[in-house]
Design a protein around this motif. Sequence first.
Motif, PDB file in Angstrom:
ATOM      1  N   ILE A  94      -9.395  -0.024  36.127  1.00 47.01           N
ATOM      2  CA  ILE A  94      -9.226  -1.639  35.527  1.00 47.01           C
ATOM      3  C   ILE A  94      -9.131  -1.274  34.078  1.00 47.01           C
ATOM      4  O   ILE A  94      -8.301  -1.869  33.430  1.00 47.01           O
ATOM      5  CB  ILE A  94      -9.782  -2.374  36.143  1.00 47.01           C
ATOM      6  CG1 ILE A  94      -9.475  -3.912  35.692  1.00 47.01           C
ATOM      7  CG2 ILE A  94     -11.469  -2.191  35.814  1.00 47.01           C
ATOM      8  CD1 ILE A  94      -8.302  -4.332  36.084  1.00 47.01           C
ATOM      9  N   ILE A  95      -9.952  -0.482  33.470  1.00 50.62           N
ATOM     10  CA  ILE A  95     -10.154  -0.355  32.234  1.00 50.62           C
ATOM     11  C   ILE A  95      -8.992   0.210  31.509  1.00 50.62           C
ATOM     12  O   ILE A  95      -8.408  -0.059  30.460  1.00 50.62           O
ATOM     13  CB  ILE A  95     -11.449   0.343  31.705  1.00 50.62           C
ATOM     14  CG1 ILE A  95     -12.686  -0.277  32.294  1.00 50.62           C
ATOM     15  CG2 ILE A  95     -11.690   0.635  30.266  1.00 50.62           C
ATOM     16  CD1 ILE A  95     -14.016   0.471  32.137  1.00 50.62           C
ATOM     17  N   VAL A 116       3.475  -4.585  35.421  1.00 50.97           N
ATOM     18  CA  VAL A 116       2.269  -4.027  35.280  1.00 50.97           C
ATOM     19  C   VAL A 116       1.155  -5.080  35.903  1.00 50.97           C
ATOM     20  O   VAL A 116       0.353  -4.777  36.606  1.00 50.97           O
ATOM     21  CB  VAL A 116       1.625  -3.234  34.131  1.00 50.97           C
ATOM     22  CG1 VAL A 116       0.223  -2.877  34.449  1.00 50.97           C
ATOM     23  CG2 VAL A 116       2.604  -2.075  33.743  1.00 50.97           C
ATOM     24  N   THR A 117       1.128  -6.255  34.965  1.00 48.91           N
ATOM     25  CA  THR A 117       0.243  -7.520  35.494  1.00 48.91           C
ATOM     26  C   THR A 117       0.466  -7.825  36.873  1.00 48.91           C
ATOM     27  O   THR A 117      -0.493  -8.205  37.685  1.00 48.91           O
ATOM     28  CB  THR A 117       0.439  -8.437  34.599  1.00 48.91           C
ATOM     29  OG1 THR A 117       0.282  -8.127  33.090  1.00 48.91           O
ATOM     30  CG2 THR A 117      -0.544  -9.714  34.770  1.00 48.91           C
ATOM     31  N   LYS A 118       1.555  -7.981  37.379  1.00 47.92           N
ATOM     32  CA  LYS A 118       2.042  -8.483  38.752  1.00 47.92           C
ATOM     33  C   LYS A 118       1.375  -7.466  39.692  1.00 47.92           C
ATOM     34  O   LYS A 118       1.041  -7.831  40.973  1.00 47.92           O
ATOM     35  CB  LYS A 118       3.426  -8.830  39.038  1.00 47.92           C
ATOM     36  CG  LYS A 118       3.847  -9.952  38.151  1.00 47.92           C
ATOM     37  CD  LYS A 118       5.266 -10.551  38.490  1.00 47.92           C
ATOM     38  CE  LYS A 118       5.550 -11.781  38.140  1.00 47.92           C
ATOM     39  NZ  LYS A 118       7.002 -12.203  38.565  1.00 47.92           N
ATOM     40  N   TRP A 119       1.727  -6.195  39.458  1.00 47.94           N
ATOM     41  CA  TRP A 119       0.963  -5.271  40.307  1.00 47.94           C
ATOM     42  C   TRP A 119      -0.419  -5.209  40.531  1.00 47.94           C
ATOM     43  O   TRP A 119      -0.793  -5.014  41.815  1.00 47.94           O
ATOM     44  CB  TRP A 119       1.483  -3.828  39.789  1.00 47.94           C
ATOM     45  CG  TRP A 119       0.704  -2.482  40.443  1.00 47.94           C
ATOM     46  CD1 TRP A 119       1.115  -2.226  41.739  1.00 47.94           C
ATOM     47  CD2 TRP A 119      -0.404  -1.706  40.033  1.00 47.94           C
ATOM     48  NE1 TRP A 119       0.333  -0.911  42.081  1.00 47.94           N
ATOM     49  CE2 TRP A 119      -0.506  -0.809  40.979  1.00 47.94           C
ATOM     50  CE3 TRP A 119      -0.857  -1.947  38.728  1.00 47.94           C
ATOM     51  CZ2 TRP A 119      -1.409   0.187  40.781  1.00 47.94           C
ATOM     52  CZ3 TRP A 119      -1.947  -0.926  38.748  1.00 47.94           C
ATOM     53  CH2 TRP A 119      -2.153   0.126  39.773  1.00 47.94           C
ATOM     54  N   LEU A 120      -1.153  -5.380  39.234  1.00 50.32           N
ATOM     55  CA  LEU A 120      -2.618  -5.637  39.378  1.00 50.32           C
ATOM     56  C   LEU A 120      -2.843  -6.805  40.231  1.00 50.32           C
ATOM     57  O   LEU A 120      -3.978  -6.969  41.126  1.00 50.32           O
ATOM     58  CB  LEU A 120      -3.159  -5.853  37.898  1.00 50.32           C
ATOM     59  CG  LEU A 120      -2.972  -4.793  37.023  1.00 50.32           C
ATOM     60  CD1 LEU A 120      -3.548  -5.156  35.420  1.00 50.32           C
ATOM     61  CD2 LEU A 120      -4.100  -3.665  37.576  1.00 50.32           C
ATOM     62  N   MET A 121      -2.302  -8.003  40.057  1.00 54.09           N
ATOM     63  CA  MET A 121      -2.385  -9.071  41.074  1.00 54.09           C
ATOM     64  C   MET A 121      -2.237  -8.734  42.486  1.00 54.09           C
ATOM     65  O   MET A 121      -3.180  -9.406  43.281  1.00 54.09           O
ATOM     66  CB  MET A 121      -1.420 -10.355  40.663  1.00 54.09           C
ATOM     67  CG  MET A 121      -1.884 -10.662  39.003  1.00 54.09           C
ATOM     68  SD  MET A 121      -0.874 -11.949  38.575  1.00 54.09           S
ATOM     69  CE  MET A 121      -0.981 -13.398  39.371  1.00 54.09           C
ATOM     70  N   SER A 122      -1.126  -8.211  42.723  1.00 52.83           N
ATOM     71  CA  SER A 122      -0.925  -7.595  44.165  1.00 52.83           C
ATOM     72  C   SER A 122      -2.186  -6.769  44.679  1.00 52.83           C
ATOM     73  O   SER A 122      -2.445  -6.766  46.113  1.00 52.83           O
ATOM     74  CB  SER A 122       0.271  -6.911  44.163  1.00 52.83           C
ATOM     75  OG  SER A 122       0.326  -5.510  43.520  1.00 52.83           O
ATOM     76  N   GLY A 124      -5.318  -7.259  44.040  1.00 52.96           N
ATOM     77  CA  GLY A 124      -6.389  -8.233  44.007  1.00 52.96           C
ATOM     78  C   GLY A 124      -7.168  -8.063  42.972  1.00 52.96           C
ATOM     79  O   GLY A 124      -8.569  -8.384  43.133  1.00 52.96           O
ATOM     80  N   GLN A 125      -6.802  -7.469  41.849  1.00 51.07           N
ATOM     81  CA  GLN A 125      -7.736  -7.122  40.577  1.00 51.07           C
ATOM     82  C   GLN A 125      -8.098  -8.351  39.870  1.00 51.07           C
ATOM     83  O   GLN A 125      -7.091  -9.014  39.665  1.00 51.07           O
ATOM     84  CB  GLN A 125      -7.108  -6.216  39.742  1.00 51.07           C
ATOM     85  CG  GLN A 125      -7.264  -4.708  40.488  1.00 51.07           C
ATOM     86  CD  GLN A 125      -8.417  -4.115  41.078  1.00 51.07           C
ATOM     87  OE1 GLN A 125      -9.517  -4.240  40.185  1.00 51.07           O
ATOM     88  NE2 GLN A 125      -8.595  -3.718  41.943  1.00 51.07           N
ATOM     89  N   VAL A 126      -9.114  -8.689  39.403  1.00 50.15           N
ATOM     90  CA  VAL A 126      -9.374  -9.925  38.734  1.00 50.15           C
ATOM     91  C   VAL A 126      -8.939  -9.721  37.237  1.00 50.15           C
ATOM     92  O   VAL A 126      -9.538  -8.734  36.590  1.00 50.15           O
ATOM     93  CB  VAL A 126     -11.211 -10.197  38.754  1.00 50.15           C
ATOM     94  CG1 VAL A 126     -11.231 -11.409  37.974  1.00 50.15           C
ATOM     95  CG2 VAL A 126     -11.392 -10.374  40.397  1.00 50.15           C
ATOM     96  N   LEU A 127      -8.007 -10.314  36.973  1.00 51.51           N
ATOM     97  CA  LEU A 127      -7.461 -10.415  35.554  1.00 51.51           C
ATOM     98  C   LEU A 127      -8.310 -11.139  34.307  1.00 51.51           C
ATOM     99  O   LEU A 127      -9.199 -11.966  34.725  1.00 51.51           O
ATOM    100  CB  LEU A 127      -6.260 -10.999  35.376  1.00 51.51           C
ATOM    101  CG  LEU A 127      -5.201 -10.399  36.387  1.00 51.51           C
ATOM    102  CD1 LEU A 127      -3.882 -11.041  36.297  1.00 51.51           C
ATOM    103  CD2 LEU A 127      -4.941  -8.678  36.112  1.00 51.51           C
ATOM    104  N   THR A 128      -8.628 -10.699  33.220  1.00 54.34           N
ATOM    105  CA  THR A 128      -9.208 -11.171  32.385  1.00 54.34           C
ATOM    106  C   THR A 128      -8.474 -12.248  31.758  1.00 54.34           C
ATOM    107  O   THR A 128      -7.259 -12.404  31.745  1.00 54.34           O
ATOM    108  CB  THR A 128      -9.800 -10.032  31.142  1.00 54.34           C
ATOM    109  OG1 THR A 128      -8.844  -9.599  30.798  1.00 54.34           O
ATOM    110  CG2 THR A 128     -10.505  -9.055  31.906  1.00 54.34           C
TER     111      THR A 128
END
Length: 249
Positions: A94-95, A116-122, A124-128
């Motif tokens: 995540i870093i 990239v952000t939508k992939w992170l959301m898919s 289940g990563q907690v976005l800052t």
Amino acid sequence: MAGAFALCLVPRLAAVPPGRGKGGGGGASRVAGSRALVTKKPNKEHHLWIRKETAGSGKKALRLIDTVSKCPNEKEAIYGALDKWSAFEPEFPIIAAAKALGMLKRRRKWLRIIQVTKWLMSKGQVLTWTTYDTLLLALFMDGRVEEAESIWNTIIQTHTRSVPKRLFSRMILMYDIRHRPDNILEVYADMEELGVRPDEDTARRIAKAFVAFGQEEKEKYILDKYLKKWKYIHFNGERVRVRRDGPLA
């Protein structure tokens, strides 16, 4: 009596450490001994507090950027490449992903940021909040205002009491550029309800939105409430305090 007294003195004299006699340098010995007690070995392990997952995160971020830059603008291709990028990591990087988003923002790669952000959301990563702010900016710059509004509504409904000021300011700026004063006032109403104080630039945009609806008295109220009454300027080589709407003070 004398013999008994002498016997009592023998153990006491035996307990005296060497060097306490006259001229024996007892004082120096005591100082050296006391110093030896407080001497500490240098801590050679001071670097152990550094988090292991930060090691090499910059190189991982560059690999992520290189990976997505070579992909076509298709969801399956992007997600597949990003899955391979993170496949062999013991923990989700995540870093490195956050650093990559920052680099993409500086390069103004708005579409890649969205992907990239939508992939992170898919995943289940907690976005800052910084990631959310970057996503809203990227959607706006990419001309996807309706999608940005959808993300904003999800944020405000999910994190009602913890949404930072800069996200409110981001949405008001977006609506101001799009000439949508009604949406500006909706966001301002949420700020008032949650007790979020706008910065001066945001307050001016809110005041302008009230003017668009012919409510000049509310414009004055907003400016008086949120703008500082004094500002500092340089006059004749000196720093002078002046009223925003008056003469030098």
